[in-house]
Scaffold this active site. Structure first.
Site, short mmCIF file in Angstrom:
data_model
loop_
_atom_site.label_atom_id
_atom_site.label_comp_id
_atom_site.label_asym_id
_atom_site.label_seq_id
_atom_site.Cartn_x
_atom_site.Cartn_y
_atom_site.Cartn_z
N LEU A 274 2.94 6.94 1.44
CA LEU A 274 4.10 7.51 0.73
C LEU A 274 3.68 8.53 -0.32
O LEU A 274 4.42 9.46 -0.62
CB LEU A 274 4.89 6.39 0.05
CG LEU A 274 5.35 5.20 0.90
CD1 LEU A 274 6.21 4.27 0.06
CD2 LEU A 274 6.12 5.67 2.13
N PRO B 139 0.82 -1.22 0.00
CA PRO B 139 0.00 0.00 0.00
C PRO B 139 0.85 1.27 0.00
O PRO B 139 1.80 1.39 0.77
CB PRO B 139 -0.82 -0.12 1.29
CG PRO B 139 -0.94 -1.59 1.51
CD PRO B 139 0.38 -2.16 1.06
N CYS B 140 0.46 2.21 -0.87
CA CYS B 140 1.29 3.40 -1.07
C CYS B 140 0.71 4.67 -0.44
O CYS B 140 1.31 5.73 -0.55
CB CYS B 140 1.50 3.64 -2.57
SG CYS B 140 -0.02 4.11 -3.45
N GLN B 141 -0.44 4.56 0.21
CA GLN B 141 -1.10 5.78 0.69
C GLN B 141 -0.23 6.60 1.64
O GLN B 141 -0.32 7.83 1.67
CB GLN B 141 -2.42 5.43 1.39
CG GLN B 141 -3.51 4.95 0.45
CD GLN B 141 -3.47 3.45 0.24
OE1 GLN B 141 -2.45 2.80 0.48
NE2 GLN B 141 -4.58 2.88 -0.19
#
Length: 279
Positions: free
Chosen positions: A99, A95-97
């Site tokens: 970053l 999950p990139c939220q």
């Protein structure tokens, strides 16, 4: 090489690595429609995905491959119980939220991006030769984040090569700039990767004019909705189907969370070349 596909989504990483088994994979066709023959170099051993809809897609398109639900509970014992004794490559579009510039930018200590450490834990347990990461471009363009990321990789004994790719690099008509990192177990692989010449793996417009067969399915779905009169042409909300009955929202969500399969195909071909040089 056996692949453990974590945070699988609808299987973009596995589809891309499977495509690397072919000399000339055509992304406008389904796997069983390919004209060239697979060498079966990359094989997906298992998936791990928590989203119920994505799991249905995986079960349909990758029949017979085990699907785990919770990455925090996945370990070598759980894999062994499914008859999986060896893992060579771990893929992780974690999950990139935390970053992304669109998120709260909590970094690797955010409740979602801290799952990155679960990938390293599993890699350590399985002694994986490679880890393929995909994430927001911030992973490598933000010096502070990348410093922490690289330090963690080195602590687990992995060297790395980082790439910043756009979908347009592979002939697709949009940007979708994403970070990709190949982490490799050190020792003899480090020497080869440090000298690797990626120029022979041409990527510019390699897939120009091709559309992923799965993407065609989405386009057909939207077209059918228009014919039914449930959405109107040129409406910015077309795909979401914002008419009180969001018929396409789950499908589009999965594509939004996925990646361009052509990119892991490209990386897979490089890995195959390096591994053959070692042997």
């Amino acid at each position: 090489m056996f692949v453990l596909d974590l945070f699988s989504g609808i299987g973009g990483f596995s589809l891309g690595l499977m495509a690397a088994n072919y000399d000339d994979y055509d992304f406008s066709l389904y796997p069983h429609e390919q004209k060239s023959k697979s060498d079966d170099y990359f094989k997906t051993a298992a998936f791990c995905e928590i989203d119920a809809h994505a799991k249905k897609v995986l079960a349909k398109n990758f029949k017979g491959i085990p699907i785990f639900s919770d990455v925090t509970a996945l370990d070598k014992r759980a894999l062994n119980e499914k008859g999986i004794d060896s893992i060579d490559i771990i893929t992780g579009g974690f999950p990139c939220q935390d970053l992304s510039v669109a998120g709260k930018r909590a970094g690797f200590e955010g409740e979602r991006s801290i799952l990155f450490k679960e990938i390293l834990r599993i890699a350590d347990e399985t002694k994986a030769k490679y880890i393929l990461f995909e994430n927001s471009e911030q992973l490598i363009t933000n010096k502070r984040l990348f410093s922490v990321f690289a330090q963690e990789l080195r602590a687990y004994g992995y060297g790395y090569r980082a790439f910043l790719f756009r979908a347009s690099d592979f002939g697709y008509p949009h940007q979708r700039k994403r970070a990709f990192v190949i982490a490799y177990s050190t020792s003899q692989r480090r020497a080869i990767w440090d000298k690797a010449d990626f120029s022979k793996f041409a990527i510019k417009n390699q897939f120009k004019g091709q559309k992923c067969a799965l993407l065609n399915g989405v386009c057909e779905r939207v077209s059918n909705l228009r014919k039914k009169g449930s959405i109107t042409p040129c409406d910015i909300r077309d795909i979401r189907g914002d008419n009180g009955i969001s018929e396409a929202v789950e499908r589009v969500k999965q594509y939004g969370n996925s990646l361009i399969p052509a990119i892991p195909c490209y990386l897979g071909k490089i890995i195959k070349s390096v591994e053959r040089a070692i042997s």
